[in-house]
Write a protein that holds these residues in place. Sequence first.
Motif: not given
Length: 411
Positions: A347-368
């Motif tokens: 309930d706590e660690l898994l949502p954080l890990a998924r959010q990290r994947v989403e943020l890193e994917t978005a940053s990679f798409a933006a070239g950051n």
Amino acid sequence: MKRSIGGILAAALMPAQVVLAQPIGYEEALRAAREDQPLLQAAQLRIDGTRDASEAADELPDPVLRGGIANLPITGPVAFEFDRQLPTQIAVGIEQPIPNLARRRARRDVAESDVALAQMRFGVAQQRIDIATSTAWIDLYYAEEKLAFAHTALSDLRRLQPVANSAVASGSARPAESLAIRRELLVIEDAITRIEAERDAARAMLSSYIHTDDPTISGNAPAADVDQESLEQALDLNPVIRLADAATGRAQANADMARADLRPDFGVSVNYGRRDPAFGDAFSVMGSVTLPIFTDRRQKPRIRAAEAEAAAAQAERDDRLRALRVQFESDLASWRSAKRQWERARDELLPLARQRVELETASFAAGNADLIDVIAAKADLALLDLEIFEREAATVEWAEMLRLTYGEQQP
């Protein structure tokens, strides 16, 4: 032509694979484990034997056949002559011992307590097999779940490796990043190797109890929650306590048997004497009774010893119940701890890990961000998912162990 032959060979091999892999559900596994177990067979044979013996426990002893020569003179003018004196006879008789009623009842109680003791030992053996089978089935269930997930996660990560190689070739990524990606893949592969070993060990353990080659799992895992109140109320019915109760009953029956020595036993004998026709044959009926005298030195010491043994058995029963309550609280605390760790990770660690994947994917798409950051985040998410499976398995195992150990069991 080669393809058709290969297809025929594959089709011929398929039935053997289907026969070896036999799906089995949880409740079905527990039932199968009880059907063909040498330990349970031995316990059942002891039950049958003690039950057969109890049927004759309060029967009268076997009669005694007596025979011989009575009143044969061995001195004087008629020595060793059978027909010269009136008392001389060839006698044959039957004597029937008759134990007192208290002794016969005590023997019956001892026999019945032996049956109860054998039944309770059967219950303890069955509980041990149930717990071992449950643990093996749950381990195999979650090993298969983790293995399927790990292969899927590895496939997802491998799809990103060509992208990384292209980035290195184009110069947009450093060459060392391809090595880092390979390292993340090896971590998942190591996890798969470890899970495969866990699966094989669990399968071998389950096969030893259900006698099925290459078992696989069907159905869902048992519930992860337990009813603490009902389990606590059933502690007095635990197989270990019921075994102690049976041992206490056996000791009390032995004490009753010892007290029966204070009462006299009886006996009846019938004799027929063959004498010289001039004197006529003789017939006699005799009765006998034991005399429980000097009881302070004979019966009462044995009674005190038997009563002390009965008191000791009761004290051991109370001690086992106390120890069982302590163990129950300890196991309950372990289940609560495992459940909280599982829920916290889910309930706590898994949502954080998924959010990290989403943020890193978005940053990679933006070239950051670099692709290695996305792959690292995905690999960490996969490892966390595997850890959540393990925490869930621990919770379910503790819950089922509590139900099987402390729930009401019928032998």
